[in-house]
Design a protein around this motif. Sequence first.
Motif, PDB file in Angstrom:
ATOM      1  N   THR A 308       0.818  -1.206   0.000  1.00 63.34           N
ATOM      2  CA  THR A 308       0.000   0.000   0.000  1.00 63.34           C
ATOM      3  C   THR A 308       0.855   1.261   0.000  1.00 63.34           C
ATOM      4  O   THR A 308       1.843   1.330   0.728  1.00 63.34           O
ATOM      5  CB  THR A 308      -0.932  -0.015   1.223  1.00 63.34           C
ATOM      6  OG1 THR A 308      -1.684  -1.217   1.219  1.00 63.34           O
ATOM      7  CG2 THR A 308      -1.893   1.154   1.211  1.00 63.34           C
ATOM      8  N   CYS A 309       0.478   2.241  -0.803  1.00 66.05           N
ATOM      9  CA  CYS A 309       1.239   3.492  -0.841  1.00 66.05           C
ATOM     10  C   CYS A 309       0.653   4.492   0.150  1.00 66.05           C
ATOM     11  O   CYS A 309      -0.397   4.259   0.738  1.00 66.05           O
ATOM     12  CB  CYS A 309       1.297   4.071  -2.246  1.00 66.05           C
ATOM     13  SG  CYS A 309       0.087   5.344  -2.609  1.00 66.05           S
ATOM     14  N   LYS A 310       1.337   5.612   0.312  1.00 65.26           N
ATOM     15  CA  LYS A 310       0.901   6.562   1.340  1.00 65.26           C
ATOM     16  C   LYS A 310      -0.453   7.194   1.009  1.00 65.26           C
ATOM     17  O   LYS A 310      -1.069   7.816   1.863  1.00 65.26           O
ATOM     18  CB  LYS A 310       1.960   7.646   1.543  1.00 65.26           C
ATOM     19  CG  LYS A 310       2.183   8.512   0.322  1.00 65.26           C
ATOM     20  CD  LYS A 310       3.060   9.696   0.658  1.00 65.26           C
ATOM     21  CE  LYS A 310       3.230  10.579  -0.557  1.00 65.26           C
ATOM     22  NZ  LYS A 310       4.040  11.750  -0.303  1.00 65.26           N
ATOM     23  N   ASN A 311      -0.881   7.044  -0.244  1.00 62.49           N
ATOM     24  CA  ASN A 311      -2.181   7.578  -0.608  1.00 62.49           C
ATOM     25  C   ASN A 311      -3.279   6.525  -0.530  1.00 62.49           C
ATOM     26  O   ASN A 311      -4.383   6.735  -1.002  1.00 62.49           O
ATOM     27  CB  ASN A 311      -2.132   8.173  -2.008  1.00 62.49           C
ATOM     28  CG  ASN A 311      -1.221   9.376  -2.060  1.00 62.49           C
ATOM     29  OD1 ASN A 311      -1.178  10.170  -1.124  1.00 62.49           O
ATOM     30  ND2 ASN A 311      -0.479   9.503  -3.130  1.00 62.49           N
ATOM     31  N   GLY A 312      -2.932   5.353   0.011  1.00 65.14           N
ATOM     32  CA  GLY A 312      -3.950   4.326   0.189  1.00 65.14           C
ATOM     33  C   GLY A 312      -4.107   3.400  -1.006  1.00 65.14           C
ATOM     34  O   GLY A 312      -4.922   2.488  -0.971  1.00 65.14           O
ATOM     35  N   HIS A 313      -3.348   3.651  -2.075  1.00 68.01           N
ATOM     36  CA  HIS A 313      -3.428   2.749  -3.234  1.00 68.01           C
ATOM     37  C   HIS A 313      -2.797   1.415  -2.869  1.00 68.01           C
ATOM     38  O   HIS A 313      -1.703   1.379  -2.335  1.00 68.01           O
ATOM     39  CB  HIS A 313      -2.671   3.341  -4.422  1.00 68.01           C
ATOM     40  CG  HIS A 313      -3.150   4.682  -4.828  1.00 68.01           C
ATOM     41  ND1 HIS A 313      -2.296   5.732  -5.088  1.00 68.01           N
ATOM     42  CD2 HIS A 313      -4.405   5.161  -4.995  1.00 68.01           C
ATOM     43  CE1 HIS A 313      -3.008   6.804  -5.410  1.00 68.01           C
ATOM     44  NE2 HIS A 313      -4.283   6.483  -5.359  1.00 68.01           N
ATOM     45  N   GLN A 314      -3.491   0.350  -3.222  1.00 65.94           N
ATOM     46  CA  GLN A 314      -2.972  -0.958  -2.857  1.00 65.94           C
ATOM     47  C   GLN A 314      -2.972  -1.877  -4.053  1.00 65.94           C
ATOM     48  O   GLN A 314      -3.978  -2.027  -4.739  1.00 65.94           O
ATOM     49  CB  GLN A 314      -3.812  -1.546  -1.722  1.00 65.94           C
ATOM     50  CG  GLN A 314      -3.384  -2.921  -1.282  1.00 65.94           C
ATOM     51  CD  GLN A 314      -4.444  -3.954  -1.575  1.00 65.94           C
ATOM     52  OE1 GLN A 314      -5.630  -3.685  -1.400  1.00 65.94           O
ATOM     53  NE2 GLN A 314      -4.028  -5.112  -2.051  1.00 65.94           N
ATOM     54  N   ARG A 325       6.987   1.039  -5.781  1.00 67.51           N
ATOM     55  CA  ARG A 325       6.552   2.073  -6.704  1.00 67.51           C
ATOM     56  C   ARG A 325       5.062   1.894  -6.949  1.00 67.51           C
ATOM     57  O   ARG A 325       4.636   0.854  -7.452  1.00 67.51           O
ATOM     58  CB  ARG A 325       7.306   1.982  -8.032  1.00 67.51           C
ATOM     59  CG  ARG A 325       7.006   3.159  -8.918  1.00 67.51           C
ATOM     60  CD  ARG A 325       7.859   3.211 -10.172  1.00 67.51           C
ATOM     61  NE  ARG A 325       7.633   4.469 -10.850  1.00 67.51           N
ATOM     62  CZ  ARG A 325       6.531   4.749 -11.534  1.00 67.51           C
ATOM     63  NH1 ARG A 325       5.594   3.858 -11.654  1.00 67.51           N
ATOM     64  NH2 ARG A 325       6.368   5.942 -12.100  1.00 67.51           N
ATOM     65  N   CYS A 326       4.306   2.923  -6.582  1.00 63.99           N
ATOM     66  CA  CYS A 326       2.853   2.817  -6.706  1.00 63.99           C
ATOM     67  C   CYS A 326       2.435   2.897  -8.168  1.00 63.99           C
ATOM     68  O   CYS A 326       2.795   3.832  -8.865  1.00 63.99           O
ATOM     69  CB  CYS A 326       2.163   3.917  -5.908  1.00 63.99           C
ATOM     70  SG  CYS A 326       0.384   3.872  -6.079  1.00 63.99           S
ATOM     71  N   LYS A 327       1.684   1.894  -8.634  1.00 69.32           N
ATOM     72  CA  LYS A 327       1.221   1.862 -10.026  1.00 69.32           C
ATOM     73  C   LYS A 327       0.191   2.963 -10.279  1.00 69.32           C
ATOM     74  O   LYS A 327      -0.060   3.349 -11.408  1.00 69.32           O
ATOM     75  CB  LYS A 327       0.569   0.506 -10.335  1.00 69.32           C
ATOM     76  CG  LYS A 327       1.477  -0.671 -10.126  1.00 69.32           C
ATOM     77  CD  LYS A 327       2.502  -0.807 -11.243  1.00 69.32           C
ATOM     78  CE  LYS A 327       3.436  -1.946 -10.968  1.00 69.32           C
ATOM     79  NZ  LYS A 327       4.799  -1.741 -11.474  1.00 69.32           N
ATOM     80  N   GLU A 328      -0.419   3.415  -9.213  1.00 73.59           N
ATOM     81  CA  GLU A 328      -1.514   4.373  -9.363  1.00 73.59           C
ATOM     82  C   GLU A 328      -1.000   5.816  -9.397  1.00 73.59           C
ATOM     83  O   GLU A 328      -1.347   6.575 -10.263  1.00 73.59           O
ATOM     84  CB  GLU A 328      -2.478   4.187  -8.185  1.00 73.59           C
ATOM     85  CG  GLU A 328      -3.795   4.866  -8.338  1.00 73.59           C
ATOM     86  CD  GLU A 328      -4.714   4.175  -9.323  1.00 73.59           C
ATOM     87  OE1 GLU A 328      -4.578   2.941  -9.504  1.00 73.59           O
ATOM     88  OE2 GLU A 328      -5.550   4.858  -9.929  1.00 73.59           O
ATOM     89  N   CYS A 329      -0.143   6.182  -8.440  1.00 72.94           N
ATOM     90  CA  CYS A 329       0.263   7.586  -8.348  1.00 72.94           C
ATOM     91  C   CYS A 329       1.759   7.783  -8.535  1.00 72.94           C
ATOM     92  O   CYS A 329       2.243   8.906  -8.555  1.00 72.94           O
ATOM     93  CB  CYS A 329      -0.168   8.180  -7.005  1.00 72.94           C
ATOM     94  SG  CYS A 329       0.732   7.507  -5.614  1.00 72.94           S
ATOM     95  N   GLY A 330       2.507   6.690  -8.672  1.00 76.23           N
ATOM     96  CA  GLY A 330       3.936   6.835  -8.947  1.00 76.23           C
ATOM     97  C   GLY A 330       4.795   7.074  -7.719  1.00 76.23           C
ATOM     98  O   GLY A 330       6.002   7.221  -7.837  1.00 76.23           O
TER      99      GLY A 330
HETATM  100 ZN   LIG Z   1      -0.272   5.662  -4.775  1.00 78.06          ZN
END
Ligand SMILES: [Zn+2]
Length: 352
Positions: A308-314, A325-330
């Motif tokens: 999970t990234c700091k923006n909640g993307h999992q 590396r978050c696929k959603e927000c980079g």
């Molecule tokens: Zn993210």
Amino acid sequence: MSTITLRIELHKPTLAKQVMYQKMTEMNTEFANWLLLHPPINQATSKIFKEFSNENFPSAVVNQTIREVKSQKKNQNARTFRKIWCCFNNQNLKIEKNCAFYTVSFPTLEKRVGVPVVAKSFQVAWLNKIINGTVKQGAGKLYQKKKKWYFAIPITWNVESTQDEKIMGIDLGLRYLAVASIGTKSIFFKGSHVASSRRRYASRRRKLGQAKKRQAIKKSQDKESRWMKDQNHKISRQIVNHAISNGVGVIRMEDLTDIRNTAKSKKTDPGRNLHSWSFYQLKEFIQYKAEMVGIRFELVNPEYTSQTCKNGHQAKANRNGLKFRCKECGHTCHADLNGAINVGKAISGLAT
Ligand SMILES: [Zn+2]
């Protein structure tokens, strides 16, 4: 107190709406810059907008902007604002669920609008928590990125700790035996010497195995266990000392029960299994050393802490070895550090 920011995309806003959101952003920015030069800002209320313009601008946004300008002035970094997105506090930005769809409603230049949002699968749980009140919704920001409009909504929750208690999250790994994070501050405990030493023990035992020297093998195993135990004592001492010197009130680690009891670990790192007993021992040592000095020790659910990234993307694919590396927000981060931060936040809750 844990925080993440949900970034929720508005579902296909009409062109008219997009133009209006754009106009609101421009007006808000101009108003903020006007406020900067307007001296009596301390007692300013939303009524002050009337002095700036006759437009019917939502007072909810005005109040948020006044607050923002005040804090910028206070920090003395008040220069001209390039862009100030419109913000809405939780009384004005409402998230609702209508059948299977989620909507956000907020005041605009014309009237209050309710618009559908794109709720990604990993966001649904958070949205439900906002609706049923188990997490607190902060001021949401309406912003545009790559021709799409979003709401960035910070959400906070309490995981049974007092608000100002400092929390240290610890993630165990191989390359780094432990990564400890306190907020954004982190400390890495290298594991390379441990790994190489254990490889040496293992290769010595393989040779002994061929020679069928059972007693010697047992002796070597005991020696390795003692050595590892000594290492774990040293590392746990360093970690707890670090916690003490930083005024930490709570230490959180993942619940390793699954890793111990099942052959396949939930983590992507397959090497973890081999080291499960020593990880478990390290956890035990940290726990009793912490509790001895009055630091509370808590176990958290290990689900999603590494994904999970700091923006909640999992997403599973977010983690690749040492890289996150978050696929959603980079968003990029050291994978173990990202894990430690998520453990500290207890993003999947405390283990029971
Ligand atoms: Zn993210």
